[in-house]
Design an enzyme around this catalytic site. Structure first.
Site, short mmCIF file in Angstrom:
data_model
loop_
_atom_site.label_atom_id
_atom_site.label_comp_id
_atom_site.label_asym_id
_atom_site.label_seq_id
_atom_site.Cartn_x
_atom_site.Cartn_y
_atom_site.Cartn_z
CD GLU A 134 -4.88 -10.87 -5.56
OE1 GLU A 134 -5.87 -11.10 -4.86
OE2 GLU A 134 -4.31 -11.71 -6.28
CE LYS A 136 -0.76 -7.71 2.98
NZ LYS A 136 -1.55 -7.88 4.17
CG ASP A 138 -7.04 -4.75 7.12
OD1 ASP A 138 -6.16 -5.56 7.47
OD2 ASP A 138 -7.20 -3.64 7.64
CE1 TYR A 246 -2.58 -15.23 0.03
CE2 TYR A 246 -4.38 -13.92 0.87
CZ TYR A 246 -3.25 -14.68 1.10
OH TYR A 246 -2.78 -14.88 2.36
CE LYS A 335 0.16 -2.94 4.91
NZ LYS A 335 0.66 -3.71 6.01
CB CYS A 429 -21.00 31.24 23.10
SG CYS A 429 -20.27 31.38 21.48
CB CYS A 432 -20.97 35.82 21.26
SG CYS A 432 -22.21 34.58 21.65
CB CYS A 447 -23.76 29.74 20.69
SG CYS A 447 -23.86 31.51 20.88
CB CYS A 453 -22.81 34.16 18.16
SG CYS A 453 -21.44 33.02 18.18
O1 I6G Z 1 -1.01 -11.73 2.98
C1 I6G Z 1 -1.23 -11.77 1.67
C2 I6G Z 1 -2.22 -11.02 1.12
C3 I6G Z 1 -2.47 -11.07 -0.22
C4 I6G Z 1 -0.43 -12.61 0.88
C5 I6G Z 1 -0.68 -12.67 -0.51
C6 I6G Z 1 -1.72 -11.87 -1.04
O2 I6G Z 1 -1.91 -11.94 -2.33
C7 I6G Z 1 -2.90 -11.09 -2.89
N1 I6G Z 1 0.06 -13.46 -1.29
C8 I6G Z 1 1.01 -14.18 -0.73
C9 I6G Z 1 1.84 -15.04 -1.61
C10 I6G Z 1 1.26 -14.14 0.63
N2 I6G Z 1 0.54 -13.37 1.41
C11 I6G Z 1 2.33 -14.92 1.23
#
Ligand code: I6G
Length: 697
Positions: A134, A136, A138, A246, A335, A429, A432, A447, A453
């Site tokens: 899945e 990650k 942010d 998650y 990542k 410019c 030109c 310009c 130009c």
């Molecule tokens: O920091 C995390 C982001 C997403 C996670 C994670 C995750 O699962 C989709 N799963 C675990 C088990 C841990 N950190 C420790």
């Protein structure tokens, strides 16, 4: 119920307090809990509203009224209790009974193969491992604790062992269930996941900050973190955060399914949001294919992600693999290349675009960001430079997302050297040497050397040759490009001294076509003053304005000498257009080109003096109202004025005709009452055509 949950803050005291007894009210309150929790889940978790907003609000107020009348019925899991607590003075600490670990990272395919080899080796398995994958998100990792299905605590990850108790803030996140749906809830359940801010909420938040001259958040993650860290939960409640679970933390008194993917499915039945992109794949090849798919989809998602998390799906295998220091051996975060990196701004160049727009471009110490090495980034315009307060020598953060042009996101002020230099806009410019102009109210500097130009040359010549301009038959875009690239022409004037041999040398140009082209160029010398003016490509001088200029000044010499007052006396020419015309003629290069064209033989019939009474609509008063689909109202007025009509702002007995577009209101009514001729858009276009104005051609 709208996404910003007005109901949650609505303290209004509706006067329709129920006249039920306690027992009946208890029963009704339980029904309302159920209905409101379900509706909340449908709206915020499933994105599939089940109740109209008004109905949700009605039920919500009914419950509030009951709770007001019988405070003993108020419970912490009530849908009315998401906000309301008094601000805290500080957060208390909580210990995580099961440590909240972090994940190891993989940065490339080799790291992923290595991870898979380690997993297979430790499990002593030659079969492909099943992985749950899945995105990650942010955001901020949080732990949610439920006792008998009721949310009792929300905490940050902190250092993994001790976090902060942010229960009040957690309760405001609409996609977090205050009470679990479904049945068979464990007596104790800890669900973990990410609180995040969707991209759209982040943008609205920063737009608001900008309007109020407040500091903007750097990215959605910081915005989510800042929102969760508020001691006053009412602020958090306004931030439109979301939660996606998650993993399982603790569970007591219940059996959970044997696979991670099935645990997530169970969470979903209990009312949590799980990631819609989650999949189960076989082996490392499956992981890599999933990573690729998501990398392509990433920028279209409504939330920021910074990689993909892969977990061994079988819980028994996870247990066999165990942990190493602070990370599970059974999971990894692959990542995406970082989208932001720091580097030094070594200089600023100014680029001239095809329309003369001057764009400052940052010259950077090369930096690897978003998967490529970046050494230039756009600074957009001088306003942006001012907003960023960026100087040469500064350390800057470069942002590159997807295939978008890299940009300077912000300056790291702490790293500013003492000798950092201010960035000055050029006055001439760089291509030109014409003046650079920036009109009041405009962001873009340009310009002024449109005709000479080099950066604007090809576009200017294409426009010059086009049908409504000098109408050079056969001189299409491709040929213009070839002529310029082969250095056969560098301005319009050169067209008129092209030699047959050099044209015939062009790629895919037969002798006969070259002859035809030269003949068409020769033919184009016979034109009208209006077409000639239009062909010069003066900013905002379109066909109608050129015709109005012709009608007003009658010859080129008078126009070349006109001042601002004379220009604004022309129908359809306001101060901005007048300034563009002045700037154009003030540029000596442009004057040289005009002289060159006239010397090359461009000519037009003398323009007959059209005093007002000679014009076809002389002495007629028109009114324009409503929305016209093919032109703006000002454009319509300009056409009428060029035909000698007077354009008035209101309908009276003196009005000759009303031009009425869509949604015409009181003026139409008045014209009907006074029996005045009404022209709809079609009739108006016919009228123009009858007088030689062919709009849109
Ligand atoms: O920091 C995390 C982001 C997403 C996670 C994670 C995750 O699962 C989709 N799963 C675990 C088990 C841990 N950190 C420790």
């Amino acid at each position: 119920m709208s996404p910003d949950q007005p109901s949650l803050f609505d303290e209004s005291n509706a006067d329709n307090a129920p006249s039920m007894g306690l027992a009946q009210s208890r029963e009704r309150a339980a029904e309302l809990h159920e209905q409101l929790h379900q509706a909340n889940h449908a709206y915020f978790v499933l994105d599939d509203p089940s109740l109209p907003d008004a109905e949700y609000d009605r039920l919500f107020h009914e419950l509030k009224d009951i709770e007001r009348q019988f405070p003993q019925l108020l419970s912490t899991d009530s849908p009315t209790q998401r906000v309301g607590a008094i601000p805290l003075s500080q957060f208390s600490q909580v210990s995580h009974e099961v440590a909240m670990l972090s994940l190891d990272n993989a940065f490339n395919q080799e790291d992923m193969h290595e991870f898979n080899r380690r997993v297979s080796g430790r499990l002593d398995s030659s079969a492909a491992i099943e992985y749950a994958c899945e995105p990650k998100l942010d955001g901020i990792a949080v732990s949610l604790l439920y006792a008998d299905g009721v949310l009792v605590r929300g905490a940050t990850r902190g250092d993994g062992s001790v976090g902060e108790n942010i229960t009040q803030n957690i309760r405001t996140v609409a996609s977090i269930p205050l009470k679990l749906l479904g049945s068979a809830h464990p007596p104790l359940l800890e669900v973990r996941g990410e609180v995040y801010m969707p991209k759209s909420s982040f943008e609205s938040l920063n737009n608001l900050a900008r309007e109020n001259n407040e500091k903007e958040f750097v990215n959605p993650r910081n915005a989510a973190a800042g929102s969760l860290r508020q001691l006053d939960a009412k602020i958090t409640a306004h931030r439109r955060l979301e939660f996606c679970c998650y993993s399982l933390g603790r569970v007591e008194g219940a059996e959970m399914p044997p696979k991670h993917s099935e645990i997530l499915a169970q969470f979903s039945r209990w009312g949590f949001k799980t990631n819609a992109e989650s999949r189960v794949v076989q082996g490392v090849e499956g992981c890599l294919a999933y990573y690729q798919q998501l990398a392509e989809k990433r920028h279209g998602l409504s939330y920021e992600i910074d990689g993909i998390v892969f977990k061994v799906n079988q819980i028994a295998q996870q247990q066999q693999l165990g942990f190493v220091s602070r990370a599970p051996r059974w999971a990894i975060a692959h990542k995406f290349p970082a989208q932001e990196e720091m580097t030094v701004l070594e200089g600023v160049d100014f680029q001239v675009g095809r329309t003369g727009a001057i764009t400052p471009v940052a010259r950077l110490k090369p930096v690897f960001v978003g998967g490529v090495t970046v050494s230039n980034a756009t600074l957009h315009n001088m306003d942006e430079i001012k907003r960023l307060d960026v100087r040469i020598g500064d350390t800057v953060v470069i942002h590159r997302a997807g295939d978008v042009i890299p940009k300077v996101a912000r300056v790291v002020l702490e790293k500013r050297p003492a000798n950092a230099q201010h960035i000055q806009m050029l006055s001439r410019c760089p291509v030109c040497d014409s003046h650079i102009e920036r009109l009041a109210g405009e962001v873009i500097a340009r310009c002024a050397g449109g005709l000479v130009c080099g950066a604007q040359r090809k576009e200017a010549i294409k426009h010059f040759a086009s049908r409504k301009a000098m109408d050079v038959d056969g001189l299409g875009d491709k040929i213009v490009e070839q002529l310029v690239d082969e250095h056969l022409i560098s301005s319009f004037v050169d067209l008129y001294s092209l030699a047959l041999d050099s044209v015939a040398q062009l790629e895919r140009m037969a002798q006969k076509s070259a002859q035809n082209l030269l003949a068409a160029i020769e033919d184009s010398k016979k034109t009208t003053l209006a077409k000639f003016l239009y062909s010069l490509g003066i900013r905002e001088v379109g066909v109608t304005t050129a015709q109005n200029l012709e009608g007003h000044f009658l010859d080129m010499a008078a126009l070349r000498e006109a001042d601002l007052a004379a220009l604004t006396a022309v129908p359809d020419v306001g101060p901005i257009v007048a300034q563009h015309i002045l700037n154009f003629f003030a540029e000596p290069h442009n004057q040289v080109v005009i002289d060159g064209l006239l010397e090359a033989g461009i000519h037009w019939p003398e323009v007959a003096v059209k005093t007002a009474e000679h014009l076809p609509l002389a002495k007629q008063t028109f009114v324009v109202t409503g929305t016209l689909s093919l032109m703006g109202r000002d454009e319509a007025k300009g056409y009428l004025q060029s035909l000698g009509a007077k354009v008035a702002g209101s309908v009276s007995a003196k009005t000759h005709a009303l031009v009425a577009g869509e949604k015409a209101g009181s003026k139409l009514k008045k014209a009907q009452d006074l029996d005045i001729e009404i022209l709809d858009e079609e009739a108006f276009i016919r009228l123009l055509a009858a007088h030689g104005i062919h709009h849109g051609q």
